[in-house]
Design a protein around this motif. Structure first.
Motif, short mmCIF file in Angstrom:
data_model
loop_
_atom_site.label_atom_id
_atom_site.label_comp_id
_atom_site.label_asym_id
_atom_site.label_seq_id
_atom_site.Cartn_x
_atom_site.Cartn_y
_atom_site.Cartn_z
N CYS A 149 -12.88 6.52 7.65
CA CYS A 149 -12.28 7.74 7.10
C CYS A 149 -11.41 7.46 5.89
O CYS A 149 -11.28 8.31 5.00
CB CYS A 149 -11.43 8.44 8.16
SG CYS A 149 -12.34 9.11 9.55
N LEU A 150 -10.78 6.30 5.86
CA LEU A 150 -9.81 5.99 4.81
C LEU A 150 -10.31 4.90 3.86
O LEU A 150 -9.52 4.38 3.05
CB LEU A 150 -8.48 5.57 5.43
CG LEU A 150 -7.81 6.61 6.34
CD1 LEU A 150 -6.52 6.06 6.91
CD2 LEU A 150 -7.54 7.90 5.56
N ALA A 151 -11.57 4.55 3.93
CA ALA A 151 -12.12 3.52 3.04
C ALA A 151 -11.98 3.94 1.59
O ALA A 151 -12.20 5.10 1.24
CB ALA A 151 -13.58 3.26 3.39
N ASN A 152 -11.56 2.99 0.76
CA ASN A 152 -11.40 3.18 -0.69
C ASN A 152 -10.25 4.09 -1.08
O ASN A 152 -10.11 4.46 -2.25
CB ASN A 152 -12.70 3.73 -1.31
CG ASN A 152 -13.87 2.79 -1.09
OD1 ASN A 152 -13.77 1.58 -1.27
ND2 ASN A 152 -15.01 3.36 -0.66
N CYS A 153 -9.39 4.43 -0.12
CA CYS A 153 -8.22 5.25 -0.44
C CYS A 153 -7.15 4.41 -1.14
O CYS A 153 -7.09 3.19 -1.01
CB CYS A 153 -7.60 5.83 0.83
SG CYS A 153 -8.39 7.34 1.42
N VAL A 154 -6.28 5.11 -1.86
CA VAL A 154 -5.05 4.51 -2.39
C VAL A 154 -3.94 4.80 -1.38
O VAL A 154 -3.71 5.96 -1.02
CB VAL A 154 -4.68 5.11 -3.76
CG1 VAL A 154 -3.30 4.64 -4.20
CG2 VAL A 154 -5.73 4.74 -4.80
N PHE A 155 -3.28 3.76 -0.91
CA PHE A 155 -2.22 3.90 0.07
C PHE A 155 -0.87 3.80 -0.64
O PHE A 155 -0.56 2.77 -1.26
CB PHE A 155 -2.34 2.83 1.15
CG PHE A 155 -3.55 2.98 2.02
CD1 PHE A 155 -3.45 3.57 3.27
CD2 PHE A 155 -4.80 2.56 1.59
CE1 PHE A 155 -4.58 3.74 4.07
CE2 PHE A 155 -5.93 2.72 2.37
CZ PHE A 155 -5.81 3.30 3.63
N VAL A 156 -0.05 4.86 -0.55
CA VAL A 156 1.19 4.90 -1.30
C VAL A 156 2.33 5.47 -0.46
O VAL A 156 2.14 6.42 0.31
CB VAL A 156 1.02 5.74 -2.60
CG1 VAL A 156 0.62 7.17 -2.29
CG2 VAL A 156 2.28 5.69 -3.45
N GLY A 157 3.51 4.85 -0.59
CA GLY A 157 4.70 5.31 0.12
C GLY A 157 5.53 6.27 -0.72
O GLY A 157 5.10 6.76 -1.76
N HIS A 158 6.76 6.51 -0.28
CA HIS A 158 7.65 7.48 -0.93
C HIS A 158 8.37 6.87 -2.13
O HIS A 158 8.42 5.66 -2.30
CB HIS A 158 8.66 8.03 0.07
CG HIS A 158 9.30 6.99 0.93
ND1 HIS A 158 10.33 6.18 0.49
CD2 HIS A 158 9.04 6.60 2.20
CE1 HIS A 158 10.70 5.36 1.46
NE2 HIS A 158 9.92 5.58 2.51
N ASP A 159 8.96 7.76 -2.94
CA ASP A 159 9.53 7.30 -4.20
C ASP A 159 10.90 6.64 -4.05
O ASP A 159 11.43 6.09 -5.02
CB ASP A 159 9.60 8.44 -5.23
CG ASP A 159 10.59 9.53 -4.84
OD1 ASP A 159 11.01 9.57 -3.67
OD2 ASP A 159 10.95 10.34 -5.72
N LYS A 160 11.51 6.70 -2.87
CA LYS A 160 12.70 5.91 -2.58
C LYS A 160 12.22 4.69 -1.80
O LYS A 160 12.45 4.53 -0.60
CB LYS A 160 13.71 6.71 -1.76
CG LYS A 160 14.17 8.00 -2.42
CD LYS A 160 14.90 7.74 -3.73
CE LYS A 160 15.39 9.03 -4.36
NZ LYS A 160 16.07 8.82 -5.64
N THR A 161 11.54 3.82 -2.51
CA THR A 161 10.75 2.77 -1.88
C THR A 161 11.58 1.86 -0.99
O THR A 161 12.60 1.31 -1.42
CB THR A 161 10.06 1.91 -2.96
OG1 THR A 161 9.35 2.78 -3.85
CG2 THR A 161 9.09 0.93 -2.33
N ASP A 162 11.14 1.73 0.26
CA ASP A 162 11.76 0.77 1.18
C ASP A 162 10.68 -0.19 1.68
O ASP A 162 9.50 -0.05 1.37
CB ASP A 162 12.49 1.47 2.33
CG ASP A 162 11.56 2.28 3.23
OD1 ASP A 162 10.33 2.25 3.03
OD2 ASP A 162 12.07 2.95 4.15
N LEU A 163 11.12 -1.15 2.48
CA LEU A 163 10.19 -2.19 2.92
C LEU A 163 9.08 -1.62 3.81
O LEU A 163 7.93 -2.06 3.72
CB LEU A 163 10.96 -3.29 3.66
CG LEU A 163 10.15 -4.47 4.19
CD1 LEU A 163 9.26 -5.07 3.12
CD2 LEU A 163 11.09 -5.53 4.78
N ASP A 164 9.40 -0.67 4.65
CA ASP A 164 8.39 -0.11 5.56
C ASP A 164 7.25 0.55 4.78
O ASP A 164 6.08 0.41 5.12
CB ASP A 164 9.04 0.91 6.50
CG ASP A 164 8.20 1.18 7.73
OD1 ASP A 164 7.44 0.29 8.16
OD2 ASP A 164 8.31 2.29 8.30
#
Length: 497
Positions: A149-164
């Motif tokens: 389902c998630l193949a070739n997706c871009v995985f991105v976190g929030h703009d207040k970037t933390d380690l998690d």
């Protein structure tokens, strides 16, 4: 440890206990009794009662760790008037106790409790290979129905970037055959993130705006689908994605451990894995256990670092058994002998980075906005091993909080929108070693709301002698000790709501 001959060397007799209590907020009467029962002929409860009596806390069921430190090591703190010295006999007795017993940290307890099952999982991971699948039909279903389902997706976190958010993107992208990226440029990443990446021997993922297929079209003229990690709030999305008019079409997945944002929606049913665990990286690690993919050492290490960070070394109230188990498994896979020591080094790296930031970035770094019953307020959090350097610039931090409230209403065209301004702005300084926090207050509204949220908590001067022209409260009302609370999600935010 041999018995000490006199009180002059007394602090050395208790150094091991001090180290053992590093991650404990309190020691209960029962724990103290167990510690003191060093042989069948010694009644631990009687001994615990004697210790508590000597400390002037005979009727309490638990003792504050700091007070225990003071009693054990009086030379490190000023003696209270009228306090009695302990005899060499007391010293020898406690020395003998410390020879036989040590309190465990929360992480050590988790490793001990989950070691067997984690070891079995680790062995299974090491036996895995892409051309030698294991796990049978359940694993095949997982690969067919979930992972693709998630193949070739871009995985991105929030703009207040933390380690998690960084670790989760790396781990999920490896698992689901996608591409990890970060929501901020590399020079904006905090010291803890940089330390963890170096420890895991991993390169920093590409900035979202610079990744072909993310903010701009790739070589084939396409934009890739997006999986959000560690957030669903639109205002927490990286700016380029937030401004994308087609983001609801592109977002096809979410992996998170927060409540779903009220304004989150997508045009098609997304893949969602949202669990009430202490870290989003715990969810990713759990997904690995259901898949057929091996977990590289670097991925195990970065996920481990993230869980230790988000749960404050498994001490936060948000910590679950899932976090404890995954920490144990990842420590084995990552060949990490002491997760405790790893956590200490991470927190130290983050503290050094925070202290060097300057007040402007301290207030705006790990800062998130919320609204309740028409009240808009922001909460910033600084997690440090020593709060004193931060409080040393408390006057500048308070001034920046006042500026931030108005700054939130500033529009791109230069106009001011009062409806976007914050009514209140707060910054919590979390002592990750002692597991307690203080709250900086910048005005009357903040003071009133803090008193309602944390009733009867003591107030102090954040920085004695500071002078702020626009401060609407007294100096001795600028710092609130909120006690043993450390989690924005589970403790700070619910108090305001």
């Amino acid at each position: 440890m041999s018995p000490l001959p006199d009180e002059e060397m007394e602090p050395m007799a208790f150094s091991r206990l001090k180290q053992a209590l590093t991650f404990s907020q309190t020691t209960s009467r029962a724990q103290l009794a167990e510690l003191l029962a060093i042989s069948p002929d010694i009644d631990g409860e009687v001994q615990a009662a004697a210790v508590l009596q000597a400390m002037g806390q005979a009727d309490t069921e638990s003792v504050d760790t700091k007070e225990l430190y003071k009693w054990l090591c009086p030379d490190e703190e000023p003696r209270r008037a009228g306090s009695k010295s302990r005899s060499s006999k007391d010293v020898r007795r406690m020395s003998a106790i410390l020879d036989r017993t040590e309190l465990k940290s929360k992480t050590e307890e988790a490793v001990e409790e989950f070691h067997q099952i984690a070891s079995e999982l680790a062995l299974e991971f090491r036996d895995r290979a892409d051309d030698h699948p294991t796990g049978g039909i359940s694993t095949a279903i997982e690969q067919l129905c979930v992972e693709k389902c998630l193949a070739n997706c871009v995985f991105v976190g929030h703009d207040k970037t933390d380690l998690d958010s960084v670790a989760g993107a790396i781990g999920a992208a490896y698992l689901f055959d996608g591409t990890p990226c970060v929501a901020e440029k590399e020079d904006k990443l905090n010291g803890e993130i940089k330390y963890a990446l170096q420890f895991a021997e991993l390169t920093t993922p590409t900035f979202y705006d610079d990744l072909p297929g993310a903010a701009t079209y790739d070589s084939s003229g396409k934009l890739h689908q997006i999986c959000l990690v560690d957030h669903t709030e639109e205002k927490q999305m990286t700016p380029a994605l937030r401004a994308d008019p087609d983001k609801q079409k592109r977002i096809v997945g979410v992996i998170d451990h927060h409540a779903i944002a009220q304004n989150f929606y997508s045009e098609k049913p997304p893949f969602m894995d949202i669990r009430p665990w202490g870290s989003m990286s715990t969810i990713v690690a759990h997904c690995f256990t259901r898949s057929n993919k091996p977990m590289p050492k670097g991925v195990a290490r970065i996920l481990l670092c993230a869980i230790l960070s988000d749960t404050l070394n498994l001490q936060s109230v948000t910590t679950t058994d899932a976090d404890r188990m995954m920490v144990t498994m990842l420590a084995i896979l990552g060949e990490v002998e002491s997760p405790d020591e790893l956590a200490r080094r991470m927190f130290k790296a983050k503290t050094q980075w925070i202290v060097n930031l300057g007040p402007n970035e301290m207030v705006r770094g790990d800062q998130k906005d919320f609204e309740s019953k028409g009240c808009r307020f922001g909460i910033a959090v600084l997690e440090v091993t020593d709060p004193s350097p931060v409080l040393g610039v408390a006057d500048a931090l308070i001034a920046e909080l006042q500026v931030l409230k108005v700054e939130k209403g500033r529009q791109k065209d230069g106009t001011q929108d009062p409806t976007k301004e914050l009514h209140c702005a707060f910054i919590f300084v979390v002592d990750v070693t002692k597991q307690e926090s203080v709250l900086l207050l910048c005005g009357e509204k903040e003071l009133a709301l803090a008193k309602a949220a944390f009733p009867e908590r003591p107030l102090y001067s954040a920085k004695p002698g500071m002078q702020l022209a626009d401060l609407s409260i007294q100096n001795d009302e600028t710092l609130m000790d909120v006690g043993p609370k450390v989690s924005r999600k589970a403790e700070f935010l619910p108090a305001f709501f």
